[in-house]
Design an enzyme around this catalytic site. Sequence first.
Site, short mmCIF file in Angstrom:
data_model
loop_
_atom_site.label_atom_id
_atom_site.label_comp_id
_atom_site.label_asym_id
_atom_site.label_seq_id
_atom_site.Cartn_x
_atom_site.Cartn_y
_atom_site.Cartn_z
N TYR A 1 0.84 -1.20 0.00
CA TYR A 1 0.00 0.00 0.00
C TYR A 1 0.88 1.25 0.00
O TYR A 1 1.77 1.41 0.84
CB TYR A 1 -0.87 -0.02 1.25
CG TYR A 1 -2.07 0.89 1.22
CD1 TYR A 1 -3.21 0.54 0.51
CD2 TYR A 1 -2.09 2.08 1.93
CE1 TYR A 1 -4.34 1.34 0.50
CE2 TYR A 1 -3.20 2.90 1.93
CZ TYR A 1 -4.33 2.53 1.22
OH TYR A 1 -5.43 3.34 1.21
N SER B 1 1.93 -7.59 1.95
CA SER B 1 0.86 -6.69 2.38
C SER B 1 -0.18 -6.55 1.28
O SER B 1 -0.80 -7.55 0.86
CB SER B 1 1.47 -5.36 2.81
OG SER B 1 0.53 -4.57 3.50
N ASP C 1 1.75 -8.29 14.18
CA ASP C 1 1.49 -7.36 13.08
C ASP C 1 0.28 -6.49 13.41
O ASP C 1 -0.85 -6.98 13.49
CB ASP C 1 1.21 -8.17 11.81
CG ASP C 1 1.12 -7.31 10.56
OD1 ASP C 1 0.96 -6.08 10.68
OD2 ASP C 1 1.21 -7.89 9.46
N HIS D 1 4.82 -5.95 10.91
CA HIS D 1 4.39 -6.03 9.51
C HIS D 1 5.53 -6.31 8.54
O HIS D 1 5.28 -6.57 7.36
CB HIS D 1 3.64 -4.75 9.12
CG HIS D 1 2.82 -4.89 7.87
ND1 HIS D 1 1.94 -5.92 7.67
CD2 HIS D 1 2.77 -4.12 6.74
CE1 HIS D 1 1.38 -5.80 6.49
NE2 HIS D 1 1.86 -4.73 5.90
#
Length: 317
Positions: free
Chosen positions: A91, A181, A267, A296
Site C-alpha cells: 500500500y 501486504s 502485526d 508487519h
Amino acid sequence: MPVVDLPPTELDRYKPDLTHEPDFDAFWRDTLDAARGAGGRPAAGRVDTGVRAVDTYDVTFPGWAGEPVRGWLVVPKGRTARWCVVEFQGYGVGRGRAHEHLLYAACGIAHFVVDARGHSRGDTGDVSALSSGPHEPGFMTQGAHDPHAHYLRRLITDAVRAVDAARELVGAELLAAAGPSQGGGLALAASGLATGLDAVLPDVPFLCDHRRGALVSDRVPFREVAQFLRKRPELAEQTFRTLSYFDGMNFAARASAPALFSVALMDPVCPPSTVYAAYHHYAGEKEIRVYPFNEHEGGGALHAMARVEFLRGLGDF
C-alpha cells in the site's frame, strides 16, 4: 508491539464465513472480459541500470480499460528462466528503482515487478475516474457505495493483466504471483482469477477479512474504513458488501496453485486473524510460515529465501 489479536490456538481454528455475493464470479468475469477486450499488447525495452549481472527491461502493459501500467522485468543475464515471479506492491508503494529488485534474478528466476498505479512511488498516473461518492482519504473507501466504482476493482484487474503480460513477454515455463501486504492481497486475487499460475506467495497479506480488519487494526489502511464508518455509520453494510468483491479470502477459496503464506503474530497493520482467514479458505495445497515476534515486516530476509526454496521445490531451476 505486543500480540493484540487472537492467541495461536484460536488462529489455528479461525475460519470466518466467506462473504462473496451471488454475482461475485460474474462480476469478475465481466470485469476481466472488458479489460482484455480493450486491447493492447505488452511491450518491453531494455534499460541500462548499471547492474551488469542481470538484464533489465522497462515494461508497459494494458491493465484496467486498456490503460498503461508499468513494471520492471529483471531476468538472469543471458539465459531464459524456468520461473517468473510476478510481484505486486504494498500500500502506497510503486515499483521503485530497478536495482532494488535483484534477489530473484540472482537465484535464476525472472522477476516482473508491477507498479501500483496511483500509489506514492508509482510512476504511472491514476487516470481512472470511475470512483465517486463520499470516501475517506486513501484508497480503501474510494467507491465504497458500489463495487463497480471501487478503486480496488481497477487495481485487481491490473494484477490479473500483469499475469497475462508475463505469460506473453517472459516465456517462462512456470509462473508465480507474489507480494507483501497489499501485494499479498493482490497475489491472492490473482490466485482466484488468473489462469495458469503454478505458485502463490502471499506475505502478511492485506485485503483479507475486511470487517475484522476494520474492527481490530488501528493502523492504515484498515483504519481508513473505520474512520469512514465513524462518520457515516449508515453506510457500514453497503461498504462491507462492496469490499467483499475484493476480499482475499473469497479469492483464496477459488485458488488451486500451491501457496506459501507468511504471517507475523505482532502485526498491527494486517492482524494475523485476517491472514488466517484467507489461509484457511485457500483451496490449493498450502503452508504457512509463522513469525511470532515480528510486526508487519514479516519474515524479512529470512522469508525471502524461503520463497526461493519453495519455488525450487515445485520446479527446480
